[in-house]
Design a protein around this motif. Structure first.
Motif, short mmCIF file in Angstrom:
data_model
loop_
_atom_site.label_atom_id
_atom_site.label_comp_id
_atom_site.label_asym_id
_atom_site.label_seq_id
_atom_site.Cartn_x
_atom_site.Cartn_y
_atom_site.Cartn_z
N VAL A 153 40.76 -29.88 -107.44
CA VAL A 153 39.48 -30.50 -107.13
C VAL A 153 39.34 -31.44 -105.85
CG1 VAL A 153 37.20 -31.33 -108.01
CG2 VAL A 153 38.70 -29.60 -109.57
N SER A 201 35.31 -31.89 -102.78
CA SER A 201 34.13 -31.67 -103.54
C SER A 201 33.37 -33.08 -103.69
CB SER A 201 34.35 -31.18 -105.21
OG SER A 201 33.22 -31.31 -105.88
N PRO A 202 32.10 -33.22 -103.57
CA PRO A 202 31.29 -34.32 -103.95
C PRO A 202 31.29 -35.13 -105.34
CG PRO A 202 29.86 -32.59 -103.74
CD PRO A 202 31.01 -31.92 -103.46
N ALA A 203 31.93 -34.15 -106.33
CA ALA A 203 32.28 -34.71 -107.74
C ALA A 203 33.63 -34.88 -107.98
CB ALA A 203 31.61 -33.39 -108.72
N LEU A 217 28.28 -23.95 -112.78
CA LEU A 217 27.79 -25.32 -111.82
C LEU A 217 28.96 -25.90 -111.80
CD1 LEU A 217 25.91 -27.11 -110.63
CD2 LEU A 217 25.40 -28.06 -112.89
N LEU A 218 29.82 -26.05 -113.02
CA LEU A 218 31.08 -26.77 -112.91
C LEU A 218 32.10 -26.25 -111.97
CD1 LEU A 218 31.50 -28.32 -116.45
CD2 LEU A 218 30.64 -29.49 -114.52
N TYR A 270 31.42 -24.45 -109.67
CA TYR A 270 31.03 -24.21 -108.26
C TYR A 270 31.37 -25.86 -107.49
CZ TYR A 270 27.51 -24.99 -104.48
OH TYR A 270 26.93 -25.06 -103.31
N LEU A 271 31.08 -26.89 -108.41
CA LEU A 271 31.68 -28.23 -108.03
C LEU A 271 33.01 -28.40 -107.73
CD1 LEU A 271 29.04 -30.28 -109.94
CD2 LEU A 271 28.99 -29.95 -107.41
N GLY A 272 33.75 -27.73 -108.61
CA GLY A 272 35.25 -27.68 -108.66
C GLY A 272 35.65 -26.90 -107.68
N TRP A 301 34.66 -26.23 -104.74
CA TRP A 301 33.97 -26.52 -103.45
C TRP A 301 34.48 -26.16 -102.57
CZ3 TRP A 301 29.39 -28.51 -103.48
CH2 TRP A 301 28.74 -28.87 -102.37
N TYR A 329 26.67 -23.24 -98.48
CA TYR A 329 26.67 -23.87 -99.74
C TYR A 329 26.57 -22.73 -100.80
CZ TYR A 329 26.17 -28.17 -97.41
OH TYR A 329 26.39 -29.45 -96.98
N PHE A 376 27.82 -20.10 -107.41
CA PHE A 376 26.56 -20.44 -107.07
C PHE A 376 25.63 -19.33 -107.51
CE2 PHE A 376 22.42 -21.50 -105.25
CZ PHE A 376 22.30 -22.52 -105.70
#
Length: 184
Positions: free
Chosen positions: A63, A68-70, A120-121, A123-125, A127, A133, A138
């Motif tokens: 990740v 990723s922003p997260a 969603l997780l 998607y963020l992971g 990235w 986007y 997504f």
């Protein structure tokens, strides 16, 4: 056979969307539910049967490398042993149970909510915004939300029967209105 026109209308933040539902819509909603159910069931079953799923390295290594922003949140999760142990069980069994729920149309909204949350997780992971986007993770999240919004478990699914199950002469969803949020 005479079919009645069905219209959908919703207003959010002062903006109203209005549309007509085609008679084939029900089959496409069913197809989306079954597609996501099969995909999650297979993915979960593979992980459960192999017993080789492990989230720790992914959370702390892959990740952050994705940009990723997260990333900091994922690293913190990956450095928390009890949380990694939880994820190592929750992901395979969650995918399996979400898949079964969607395939059988049982507790469909609950299954779709957790499926959307997992996507969603993911998607963020996972990235990757090199091509924009919107990616598969997504898109799958939106499919899960659509399945929930349309009450796809009522289409050749067990939710129809569960909702109508009578308790003291009253259908379940009338006796316990909160069940509408997990069934349908």
């Amino acid at each position: 056979m005479v079919t009645k026109e069905v219209r959908l209308q919703s207003t959010v933040a002062g903006l109203t969307a209005d549309g007509r539902v085609h008679t084939l819509s029900v089959w496409f909603i069913l197809a989306l539910r079954l597609m996501m159910g099969l995909a999650f069931f297979q993915s979960g079953l593979d992980k459960v049967l192999s017993g080789e799923f492990g989230a720790g390295g992914y959370l702390t290594g892959a990740v952050p490398d994705s940009g990723s922003p997260a990333a900091d949140l994922f690293v913190a999760m990956g450095n928390t042993p009890w949380f990694v142990d939880f994820v190592n069980v929750a992901v395979p069994w969650g995918e399996l149970l979400i898949g079964l729920g969607l395939l059988f149309g049982a507790f469909t909204r609950l299954a779709a909510f957790w499926g959307a949350f997992m996507m969603l997780l993911f998607y963020l992971g996972n990235w990757d915004v090199a091509h924009g986007y919107i990616n598969g993770d997504f898109a799958y999240m939106l499919v899960f939300l659509s399945v929930a919004a349309f009450g796809a478990g009522r289409i050749l699914g067990l939710d129809t029967y569960i909702e109508g199950y009578e308790i003291d002469g009253q259908p379940l969803v009338e006796r316990y209105p909160w069940t509408r949020y997990i069934l349908g």
